[in-house]
Design an enzyme around this catalytic site. Sequence first.
Site, mmCIF file in Angstrom:
data_model
loop_
_atom_site.group_PDB
_atom_site.id
_atom_site.type_symbol
_atom_site.label_atom_id
_atom_site.label_comp_id
_atom_site.label_asym_id
_atom_site.label_seq_id
_atom_site.Cartn_x
_atom_site.Cartn_y
_atom_site.Cartn_z
ATOM 1 N N CYS A 422 0.797 -1.217 0.000
ATOM 2 C CA CYS A 422 0.000 0.000 0.000
ATOM 3 C C CYS A 422 0.840 1.283 0.000
ATOM 4 C CB CYS A 422 -0.955 -0.002 1.178
ATOM 5 S SG CYS A 422 -0.143 -0.203 2.757
ATOM 6 N N HIS A 466 -1.924 0.475 7.026
ATOM 7 C CA HIS A 466 -2.303 0.827 5.664
ATOM 8 C C HIS A 466 -1.897 2.272 5.390
ATOM 9 C CE1 HIS A 466 -4.363 0.065 1.988
ATOM 10 N NE2 HIS A 466 -5.293 1.006 2.145
ATOM 11 N N ASP A 482 -8.100 5.757 -2.172
ATOM 12 C CA ASP A 482 -7.229 4.641 -1.792
ATOM 13 C C ASP A 482 -6.801 3.899 -3.058
ATOM 14 O OD1 ASP A 482 -5.870 2.578 -0.729
ATOM 15 O OD2 ASP A 482 -7.444 1.921 0.652
#
Lengths: 666, 320
Positions: A422, A466, A482
């Site tokens: 991520c 994350h 995201d």
Amino acid sequence: MIGRLRRARRPRPAPGPAWQPTVERLAWLVGSLALVLVPHLGRVPLWAILGFALLAGWRLLAAERGRGAPSRWMVGLVSAGLLAAVFLRFGTLLGRDAGVTMLVVLAGMKLLETRGSRDAYIALFLGYFLVVTNFLYSQSIVTGLYMLVVTLVMTATLVGIAAPPGTLAVRPRLRLAAVMLLQATPIAVLLFVLVPRLPGPLWGLPKDAFGATSGLDETMSPGNITQLSLSDEVAFRVTFEGGRRPPPSELYWRGPVLWTTDGRTWGPGAVDRSPRPPAIERNGAPVDYVVTLEPHQRRWLFALDLPATVPADALISDDLQVRSVRPVRERMLYRMRSYPDARDLRLGPLQRASALELPAGAHPRTRALALQWRTETADERALVERALAYFRDEPFFYTLQPPLLEGDTVDAFLFETRRGFCEYFSAAFAVLMRAAGIPTRVVTGYQGGEYNPLGDYLIVRSRDAHAWAEVWLEGEGWVRIDPTAAVSPSRIEMGVDAAIPQRLGRAALALEPSEPVQRMWRNLRHAWDAMSTSWNRWVLGYGPATQRLLLGRLGLDADDYLAVGAVLVGAIGSVMLTIALVGFRRRRPSDAARALYDRLCARLARDGLVRAPSEGPTDFARRVARDRPALAEPVAAATRAYVALRYGFGGDLATLEREVARAMRG
Amino acid sequence: MSAIRLNPSRAPGKPSVGPLEQAVAAASEVLLGKERAVRLAVACILADGHLLIEDVPGVGKTTLAQVLGAVLGLSMRRIQFTSDLLPADIVGVSIYDRDTGAFRFNPGPVFAQLVLADEVNRATPKTQSALLEAMEERQVTQDGESRRLPEPFFVIATQNPTHQIGTFPLPESQLDRFLMRLELGYPDRAAERALLRGRDRRELLADLAPRVTVDALRALQQEVPGVGVSEALLDYVQAIIEHTRNAVGLREGLSPRGGLALLRAAKAWALLHGRDHVVPEDVQAVLPSVVGHRLHPIDEHGPRIDSASVARLIERVPIP
């Protein structure tokens, strides 16, 4: 059971044989002290434990051979030596480690010089104190349970010391101790609940609470979140209140917000912080929840996007980052309210500049791509979509084992390796957006979490760490984007395990447990976690705030010490009264006769005629008649009246009273 | 008894225990120095229980049984237990009668008011259990027909200490059927002297006349359950029972049946002393003979539970 208790406590009137430190009594003493010291292995210096073992063994051996305690000179010498050793080792006799070491040594010395029952009691009370010291190191359920067992054994030892030798076997001894502990439990609970709690954890001595830092860093560079995702360590737990639990895709736990980048590492920006709730535009329904944060030695707290309240002793920044006033060094419990649909519409000129800044000359290929998009698309929203489509359509992969990035990390990732976790995606996306002229910031934190149905709460672990991005869109404010979700939607919907099935640890084991075993293991883990969570929340987390809340619900003002004190005294009094009433319920009228007779016996004992506890009244009267013929007749008359009342079914109290009075005069 | 009256006597109109006192006195004249044992044995009979006398040979076990039979006026049969004794030798056997053409039951020696089972541990367990069943059920079943034993029915079994060769020790469950176990022990110096100087005991035995009728004995036996027991006394009995269950060194405590036996014996003892209620001293008096064979030390090879260890037990239990 109460009756037995009463009997055990009643002082024996007959002067029995003097108390002896028998091998059995000493063995119990040594055993219960050894039990309490087991967890201290590795906490206090080994020589202190060995010293204790040596002293205890010495005393046991002496008793075994029929010898008493060593001479006072010897004990004094050994004591001085050991205390000197403690002082030399720590430079002090105070403080946690030095204090506990000294207690260990003292317990051994007390054992060594145990002669009478008083010494044994002192050694045992040292043991009880050592139970308390264990909680200076660990306050887990396991420690609590173990200490409960230790306390039981210690109390049984206490019973054994008080009872005449040979009268109680092991099991009745333990049973009696258990009854005593049970009777003490309500009083302990009352004291726990009602006595004013000290602010701050009682046990958290500052020096000792410094653990290793864990969890998220304040900066983000390729690979550091990937590292976290290998850890099962719990970051925090969340209990939702009011029955509203957001879906996994909304579970973005906001942590450090990053503004600056040097091309590789992202870091925090300059932001204002205030203890006031943030000025966000609140939309939709709020989510209320309680977070139990594990200590991570940093200041930031985690809150669901977007936080609308600020916990006590915390601040919130312009970029909606909640931070504690001091580092989180012990487990912390705070209540939050968030609005998942809220909007943050603030962007000052300084912030805008900061949110567009890129290191000069870095990421040429990325900038070129962004500029190309910019010329093709005027609409910012469409530009964001275009970038996400790029991640989605080009062969990007979400993986825990990204290849090494060489040269310009963002360029290398976007155009060559295209494999990453991520932090790679969010950083690349942020650079793209900034290059295209859209203010962007990176947000790190946690996403998702594992729901524990047994405890009805969410566990968020290190591996749920994350990173995502927020872009500023005119009219919409800061919008969460995201990019990882574009590449791997399952990461967001179902968690990191589903997105990357063969995680490193499991793969290395090359042993996949079968489905039922996995499920059982998961359930067990959930059950244990639920238990320790309630323990943490209700027992260890019972601080001034929780106490105020609880007492308030009971209609008590926690600050009104007088009222709380009165309730405490009253409640403890009624507990003791209840226990006593249960115990005395068996009292009967014939017990009044007993009281009168006891008075007569006490009078006779002063004359040297002591009735043994097991001597029948008639036998005793005969002995009196033999030893003191002058007293024979009145004592016989009183005894006759007593026996008739207590064992026969005739006679009256008045006669007994008269006869006892006459015998006592005689 | 001391000159000072310590215990109120029983209410008038009840059967008198005087004849039993006389019986105890008469028996004690034959069994020199054994008054306490005789008194306990009489109490055992009064409580309608069976008696086990355990001691080395030659201390007067058999004589005690014979004397009791004589002074209480009970029909007495003696069975000498040997290793080849069969159950039929005890309960009797049915014999074919040629004249009537039917089986006729020949009652065995167990059909007596007082059965002396001499050296009961010499017989095989099968034979022992025939006697013990008769003791428990007070009837004998032979060829599907039950025959009641006479009333009163009282067994005095004697046994040699079990470590002697050629014996079958009674199992614990069977021992429980005896209300009391007595140990006679050697007579003291004065009694031994009198014994050596005096007439043959068997001659004295022949001269003994019954001091009490069977009906009077029956009436007194029926008085025993009615002897008063106060709550305070039950507290004491329970304290003793609890103590045996918690005590170190005992394999297990007194069973509920043992507790009942203790109370029954104490009631008989109280009645024998002319009281209509039980006092702690009664419990203490019968305790050694009631619990001695019901308690077992953990250390099987250590000392048995004898009157000295029971005395220690009594000392440790305060009277509530």
